[in-house]
Each structure stands twice: as C-alpha cells, then as structure tokens.
Design a protein around this motif. Structure first.
Motif, PDB file in Angstrom:
ATOM      1  N   THR A 227     -79.523  -8.810  45.557  1.00  0.00           N
ATOM      2  CA  THR A 227     -79.485  -7.406  45.148  1.00  0.00           C
ATOM      3  C   THR A 227     -80.863  -6.820  45.372  1.00  0.00           C
ATOM      4  O   THR A 227     -81.871  -7.407  44.974  1.00  0.00           O
ATOM      5  CB  THR A 227     -79.110  -7.287  43.662  1.00  0.00           C
TER       6      THR A 227
ATOM      7  N   SER B 278     -83.503   0.929  55.562  1.00  0.00           N
ATOM      8  CA  SER B 278     -82.053   1.089  55.690  1.00  0.00           C
ATOM      9  C   SER B 278     -81.288   0.711  54.427  1.00  0.00           C
ATOM     10  O   SER B 278     -80.073   0.852  54.378  1.00  0.00           O
ATOM     11  CB  SER B 278     -81.549   0.259  56.864  1.00  0.00           C
ATOM     12  N   VAL B 279     -81.980   0.208  53.408  1.00  0.00           N
ATOM     13  CA  VAL B 279     -81.325  -0.164  52.147  1.00  0.00           C
ATOM     14  C   VAL B 279     -82.006   0.579  51.008  1.00  0.00           C
ATOM     15  O   VAL B 279     -83.107   1.102  51.163  1.00  0.00           O
ATOM     16  CB  VAL B 279     -81.374  -1.689  51.896  1.00  0.00           C
ATOM     17  N   LYS B 280     -81.338   0.608  49.863  1.00  0.00           N
ATOM     18  CA  LYS B 280     -81.912   1.244  48.681  1.00  0.00           C
ATOM     19  C   LYS B 280     -81.707   0.322  47.481  1.00  0.00           C
ATOM     20  O   LYS B 280     -80.915  -0.621  47.541  1.00  0.00           O
ATOM     21  CB  LYS B 280     -81.277   2.616  48.441  1.00  0.00           C
TER      22      LYS B 280
ATOM     23  N   ASP C 216     -78.406  -1.981  46.281  1.00  0.00           N
ATOM     24  CA  ASP C 216     -77.555  -2.482  47.375  1.00  0.00           C
ATOM     25  C   ASP C 216     -77.463  -3.999  47.325  1.00  0.00           C
ATOM     26  O   ASP C 216     -78.414  -4.678  46.932  1.00  0.00           O
ATOM     27  CB  ASP C 216     -78.130  -2.081  48.745  1.00  0.00           C
ATOM     28  N   ARG C 217     -76.307  -4.528  47.714  1.00  0.00           N
ATOM     29  CA  ARG C 217     -76.121  -5.972  47.853  1.00  0.00           C
ATOM     30  C   ARG C 217     -76.262  -6.301  49.329  1.00  0.00           C
ATOM     31  O   ARG C 217     -75.586  -5.695  50.167  1.00  0.00           O
ATOM     32  CB  ARG C 217     -74.748  -6.387  47.332  1.00  0.00           C
ATOM     33  N   VAL C 218     -77.167  -7.222  49.676  1.00  0.00           N
ATOM     34  CA  VAL C 218     -77.503  -7.501  51.068  1.00  0.00           C
ATOM     35  C   VAL C 218     -77.334  -8.977  51.402  1.00  0.00           C
ATOM     36  O   VAL C 218     -77.275  -9.836  50.522  1.00  0.00           O
ATOM     37  CB  VAL C 218     -78.950  -7.069  51.386  1.00  0.00           C
TER      38      VAL C 218
ATOM     39  N   ASP D  83     -87.618  -4.936  56.008  1.00  0.00           N
ATOM     40  CA  ASP D  83     -86.328  -4.279  56.180  1.00  0.00           C
ATOM     41  C   ASP D  83     -85.607  -4.817  57.418  1.00  0.00           C
ATOM     42  O   ASP D  83     -84.411  -5.075  57.384  1.00  0.00           O
ATOM     43  CB  ASP D  83     -86.533  -2.767  56.275  1.00  0.00           C
TER      44      ASP D  83
ATOM     45  N   LYS E 111     -75.695  -5.282  54.967  1.00  0.00           N
ATOM     46  CA  LYS E 111     -75.486  -4.716  53.637  1.00  0.00           C
ATOM     47  C   LYS E 111     -73.994  -4.758  53.348  1.00  0.00           C
ATOM     48  O   LYS E 111     -73.180  -4.414  54.203  1.00  0.00           O
ATOM     49  CB  LYS E 111     -76.011  -3.275  53.637  1.00  0.00           C
TER      50      LYS E 111
ATOM     51  N   LEU F  65     -70.673  -3.382  51.744  1.00  0.00           N
ATOM     52  CA  LEU F  65     -70.155  -2.090  51.305  1.00  0.00           C
ATOM     53  C   LEU F  65     -69.245  -2.303  50.112  1.00  0.00           C
ATOM     54  O   LEU F  65     -68.390  -3.183  50.120  1.00  0.00           O
ATOM     55  CB  LEU F  65     -69.379  -1.406  52.429  1.00  0.00           C
ATOM     56  N   GLU F  66     -69.427  -1.506  49.098  1.00  0.00           N
ATOM     57  CA  GLU F  66     -68.585  -1.582  47.898  1.00  0.00           C
ATOM     58  C   GLU F  66     -67.375  -0.684  48.130  1.00  0.00           C
ATOM     59  O   GLU F  66     -67.497   0.403  48.687  1.00  0.00           O
ATOM     60  CB  GLU F  66     -69.361  -1.118  46.664  1.00  0.00           C
TER      61      GLU F  66
END
Length: 106
Positions: A44, A63-65, A68-70, A92, A98, A100-101
């Motif tokens: 996470t 590209s992530v925040k 996010d689950r990566v 990054d 990543k 997607l939920e």
C-alpha cells in the motif's frame, strides 16, 4: 491500511510503501512454515514525492498516490524503519503496476 507519516516525505519520484502481511495459514487453517511463505509483492502506498523533472524542466508527477495498492518487483527498494513500522522506498518507475479497486469496494 497504512496511515500517512508526518515525519517523512519522499523526495523526487520516490514512493514510500508498506508491504501487506504474508499469509501464514491456508484457507483450510493449516499453519505454513516460514520457508513456505512466498515473498510479498503487494503493498500500500503511504506517501509519494512531488515527482521528477524531464529534460525540458517540466515536473512529471508520480503515477500512484497515497492509498493505492501496488505490485512491487521481487528485488530492490530501500528498507526503512519509521515509527516502529517497516516501510520500503521505491522509485515510481520501479513499481510494476497498480491494482484497480472495483466501484463497489474490494
């Protein structure tokens, strides 16, 4: 989910993540020995740097925040211990993807 740290902010295009806990039991309830547990590649995102500059000086954001689950590479990253928790710092560009939920939650 990991909470954001106030004492550490990644620089440039670095991403601070906390790996998810490894499963130590099977669905049937059998305890797995430590050697049988695979590497945890899911994490996470806890904090993200502002990004890096391209050749023309423009800021390229990550590209992530946070939240996010990566998917992480099997090797790499820098291990950190902050506030008695273990975290890892990746660039990054090293993060593989990543998750997607779905709109209804997980």
């Amino acid at each position: 989910m990991a909470r954001a740290l106030k004492s550490f902010i990644p620089l440039f295009d670095r991403v601070l993540v906390q790996k998810l806990a490894a499963e130590t039991t099977t669905k049937g309830g059998i305890m797995l020995p430590e050697k049988a547990v695979g590497k945890v590649l899911d994490a996470t995102v806890v904090a993200v740097g502002p990004g890096s500059r391209n050749s023309s000086g423009e800021l390229v954001v990550c590209s992530v925040k946070a939240g996010d689950r990566v998917l992480l590479p099997e090797y790499g990253g820098t291990k950190l211990k902050l506030e008695d928790q273990e975290y890892h710092l990746f660039r990054d560009g090293d993060i593989l993807g990543k998750f997607l939920e779905s709109e209804g939650g997980k």
